[in-house]
Design a protein around this motif. Sequence first.
Motif, PDB file in Angstrom:
ATOM      1  N   TRP A 247     -53.276 -17.111   0.732  1.00 15.04           N
ATOM      2  CA  TRP A 247     -54.432 -17.297   1.617  1.00 15.04           C
ATOM      3  C   TRP A 247     -54.805 -15.964   2.257  1.00 15.04           C
ATOM      4  O   TRP A 247     -53.939 -15.182   2.635  1.00 15.04           O
ATOM      5  CB  TRP A 247     -54.113 -18.295   2.717  1.00 15.04           C
ATOM      6  CG  TRP A 247     -54.180 -19.725   2.285  1.00 15.04           C
ATOM      7  CD1 TRP A 247     -53.140 -20.531   1.954  1.00 15.04           C
ATOM      8  CD2 TRP A 247     -55.366 -20.499   2.139  1.00 15.04           C
ATOM      9  NE1 TRP A 247     -53.601 -21.775   1.601  1.00 15.04           N
ATOM     10  CE2 TRP A 247     -54.961 -21.785   1.704  1.00 15.04           C
ATOM     11  CE3 TRP A 247     -56.726 -20.242   2.313  1.00 15.04           C
ATOM     12  CZ2 TRP A 247     -55.873 -22.801   1.464  1.00 15.04           C
ATOM     13  CZ3 TRP A 247     -57.638 -21.251   2.077  1.00 15.04           C
ATOM     14  CH2 TRP A 247     -57.215 -22.515   1.660  1.00 15.04           C
ATOM     15  N   THR A 248     -56.109 -15.759   2.407  1.00 18.03           N
ATOM     16  CA  THR A 248     -56.629 -14.597   3.132  1.00 18.03           C
ATOM     17  C   THR A 248     -57.682 -15.079   4.115  1.00 18.03           C
ATOM     18  O   THR A 248     -58.603 -15.823   3.737  1.00 18.03           O
ATOM     19  CB  THR A 248     -57.258 -13.576   2.163  1.00 18.03           C
ATOM     20  OG1 THR A 248     -56.288 -13.192   1.190  1.00 18.03           O
ATOM     21  CG2 THR A 248     -57.727 -12.343   2.916  1.00 18.03           C
ATOM     22  N   PHE A 249     -57.555 -14.670   5.372  1.00 13.93           N
ATOM     23  CA  PHE A 249     -58.532 -15.077   6.390  1.00 13.93           C
ATOM     24  C   PHE A 249     -59.774 -14.191   6.315  1.00 13.93           C
ATOM     25  O   PHE A 249     -59.689 -12.966   6.245  1.00 13.93           O
ATOM     26  CB  PHE A 249     -57.924 -14.967   7.791  1.00 13.93           C
ATOM     27  CG  PHE A 249     -57.116 -16.173   8.186  1.00 13.93           C
ATOM     28  CD1 PHE A 249     -57.716 -17.246   8.814  1.00 13.93           C
ATOM     29  CD2 PHE A 249     -55.758 -16.227   7.916  1.00 13.93           C
ATOM     30  CE1 PHE A 249     -56.980 -18.359   9.174  1.00 13.93           C
ATOM     31  CE2 PHE A 249     -55.008 -17.337   8.270  1.00 13.93           C
ATOM     32  CZ  PHE A 249     -55.625 -18.408   8.900  1.00 13.93           C
ATOM     33  N   GLU A 250     -60.940 -14.847   6.317  1.00 13.67           N
ATOM     34  CA  GLU A 250     -62.199 -14.124   6.508  1.00 13.67           C
ATOM     35  C   GLU A 250     -62.502 -13.984   8.003  1.00 13.67           C
ATOM     36  O   GLU A 250     -62.965 -12.937   8.455  1.00 13.67           O
ATOM     37  CB  GLU A 250     -63.359 -14.859   5.827  1.00 13.67           C
ATOM     38  CG  GLU A 250     -63.589 -14.461   4.380  1.00 13.67           C
ATOM     39  CD  GLU A 250     -62.532 -15.032   3.464  1.00 13.67           C
ATOM     40  OE1 GLU A 250     -62.254 -16.229   3.581  1.00 13.67           O
ATOM     41  OE2 GLU A 250     -61.967 -14.286   2.653  1.00 13.67           O
TER      42      GLU A 250
ATOM     43  N   ARG B 251     -58.033 -10.591  18.736  1.00 16.29           N
ATOM     44  CA  ARG B 251     -59.122 -10.496  19.703  1.00 16.29           C
ATOM     45  C   ARG B 251     -58.763 -11.267  20.953  1.00 16.29           C
ATOM     46  O   ARG B 251     -57.881 -12.127  20.952  1.00 16.29           O
ATOM     47  CB  ARG B 251     -60.429 -11.025  19.111  1.00 16.29           C
ATOM     48  CG  ARG B 251     -60.328 -12.416  18.559  1.00 16.29           C
ATOM     49  CD  ARG B 251     -61.562 -12.846  17.802  1.00 16.29           C
ATOM     50  NE  ARG B 251     -62.686 -13.110  18.689  1.00 16.29           N
ATOM     51  CZ  ARG B 251     -63.737 -13.840  18.332  1.00 16.29           C
ATOM     52  NH1 ARG B 251     -63.812 -14.343  17.110  1.00 16.29           N
ATOM     53  NH2 ARG B 251     -64.725 -14.049  19.176  1.00 16.29           N
ATOM     54  N   THR B 252     -59.484 -10.929  22.027  1.00 14.15           N
ATOM     55  CA  THR B 252     -59.300 -11.606  23.308  1.00 14.15           C
ATOM     56  C   THR B 252     -60.582 -12.344  23.646  1.00 14.15           C
ATOM     57  O   THR B 252     -61.683 -11.791  23.540  1.00 14.15           O
ATOM     58  CB  THR B 252     -58.969 -10.595  24.420  1.00 14.15           C
ATOM     59  OG1 THR B 252     -57.739  -9.937  24.098  1.00 14.15           O
ATOM     60  CG2 THR B 252     -58.822 -11.295  25.764  1.00 14.15           C
ATOM     61  N   ILE B 253     -60.428 -13.614  24.055  1.00 16.82           N
ATOM     62  CA  ILE B 253     -61.595 -14.434  24.385  1.00 16.82           C
ATOM     63  C   ILE B 253     -61.378 -15.079  25.747  1.00 16.82           C
ATOM     64  O   ILE B 253     -60.249 -15.169  26.246  1.00 16.82           O
ATOM     65  CB  ILE B 253     -61.849 -15.529  23.333  1.00 16.82           C
ATOM     66  CG1 ILE B 253     -60.668 -16.510  23.300  1.00 16.82           C
ATOM     67  CG2 ILE B 253     -62.091 -14.913  21.962  1.00 16.82           C
ATOM     68  CD1 ILE B 253     -60.912 -17.731  22.422  1.00 16.82           C
TER      69      ILE B 253
ATOM     70  N   GLY C 133     -52.758 -17.965  20.765  1.00 18.00           N
ATOM     71  CA  GLY C 133     -52.068 -18.455  19.582  1.00 18.00           C
ATOM     72  C   GLY C 133     -52.700 -17.916  18.315  1.00 18.00           C
ATOM     73  O   GLY C 133     -53.475 -16.948  18.332  1.00 18.00           O
ATOM     74  N   THR C 134     -52.377 -18.555  17.191  1.00 19.33           N
ATOM     75  CA  THR C 134     -52.910 -18.161  15.887  1.00 19.33           C
ATOM     76  C   THR C 134     -53.339 -19.398  15.114  1.00 19.33           C
ATOM     77  O   THR C 134     -52.811 -20.491  15.323  1.00 19.33           O
ATOM     78  CB  THR C 134     -51.861 -17.396  15.050  1.00 19.33           C
ATOM     79  OG1 THR C 134     -50.717 -18.235  14.847  1.00 19.33           O
ATOM     80  CG2 THR C 134     -51.431 -16.114  15.730  1.00 19.33           C
TER      81      THR C 134
ATOM     82  N   SER D  28     -53.386 -16.389  11.035  1.00 21.87           N
ATOM     83  CA  SER D  28     -54.405 -15.400  11.373  1.00 21.87           C
ATOM     84  C   SER D  28     -53.851 -14.389  12.368  1.00 21.87           C
ATOM     85  O   SER D  28     -52.733 -14.530  12.878  1.00 21.87           O
ATOM     86  CB  SER D  28     -55.613 -16.106  11.989  1.00 21.87           C
ATOM     87  OG  SER D  28     -55.288 -16.582  13.297  1.00 21.87           O
ATOM     88  N   ALA D  29     -54.665 -13.384  12.637  1.00 21.48           N
ATOM     89  CA  ALA D  29     -54.354 -12.493  13.754  1.00 21.48           C
ATOM     90  C   ALA D  29     -54.373 -13.309  15.055  1.00 21.48           C
ATOM     91  O   ALA D  29     -55.002 -14.359  15.144  1.00 21.48           O
ATOM     92  CB  ALA D  29     -55.375 -11.366  13.805  1.00 21.48           C
TER      93      ALA D  29
END
Length: 426
Positions: free
Chosen positions: A225-228, A234-236, A301-302, A321-322
């Motif tokens: 798997w590769t995340f797009e 990132r921070t939200i 989290g991820t 994911s990141a």
Amino acid sequence: MTTAPAANAADTQAPDVRYAHSASGDLGTLEVGISSDSAITGIRAHLVSAATEQEVAVVEADAFGLVSGTADNGVWRTEKPLDLPGLGSYTVRIEATDADGDRGVDNSAGTLAYYVAAVFEDVHPDRTEIDTDHREVRVDGTLKGRWPATRELKPLADHRVDLDVDNWTENTVRTDAQGRFSGTVTVNDAVPVQAVYRHDNANPYVVYGESASTSIDIRQVATRWTFETPVEARTIDFGEQVTVTATLERETAQGWVPFEGQSGGVLYEASSGTHWASVGYFTTGADGKSATFAHTPGETGTFRVASHSDDPFIAPASANSAEITVLRASVFTSFSATRSEDGGVHVEGAMDFPDGWTPADIPVRIQHSRDGKRWTDLATVQASWSGEGHAFSADVTDGRRGHYRAQFDKTESFRGATSEVVRVGR
């Protein structure tokens, strides 16, 4: 005056014939189990054809030898295989005598299975590992029969052989003039393959036999798997949505290519390890992509995407994911700084955390600046619940004139906050 006659010796026991049958793995050898109250001194076996009910042979005592147990409770076998006029079943009638002279007779002690035993030699598959594009396995070997009279192995020509996959017959082949056979089976899992001879009305005097089984392993197709999105950490802010999509690929001889039609799901896993949330399920499209989901994380989290196929040839795959750092809001609802009678400065204020959580520890830094640009810490105080907010206060003895403010620093879960600036004169 009269006297009673002397008591007779205790009655002796006649030999007890427990069984009589073919020896395991050596069908032409007769095995007899007998027990008595004294040593067995004589055994005679009468063999009667089950087909004709005629007696065909008598086996005398000198043909037997004790192979286990004791002379009064043991197992005897004929020291050589019996040479009988034909293959088939024979009812065994046993006469046995012991050292006391007692005689026991069992007219139906058992059955001699005077058959040819099926024996497999050199059975082997052409491969012990399969993959999704190569699931056919060829099995070769030789079928022979062990003759009961001589124990000689001879090829069994034109006999049926079942090729079993995981104990189920997948193909049936016939042997050639030398007893050799070859056949192909389709294998769809990591299972054993085996050649088996089962009863055949065309060859009624050949009994069951099986080869050793060979385990067939699977070489799975690698997937990844590769995340797009999200691609980078990132921070939200709490309450902000994040879009999630990923691509599944499978390994081929030409490299990695999109993998269509695979089912899976997306989770959001808290970095604290305390819980997870289901984001959604999907089936990959022609481009290998999952569905696109929008999720509002409740904490840092991820995202985890995973797929698992019902096809055992397809390896499962998963990826994380990141990290998404979720920060909740913190605000100063009030702040004041006033000159006290002793020349110091009294500061006080309150904070609020509107997103539902509250830090366990709320350190507030009291800061001073002459010009409102460069700030210096004067004190750190704790804000605590006051009924209407998280209040704090401090008295600055060296109450210089200038600008005052309160500062709450960013944490792992909360945004930082700065109060309004208050100017204090002399």
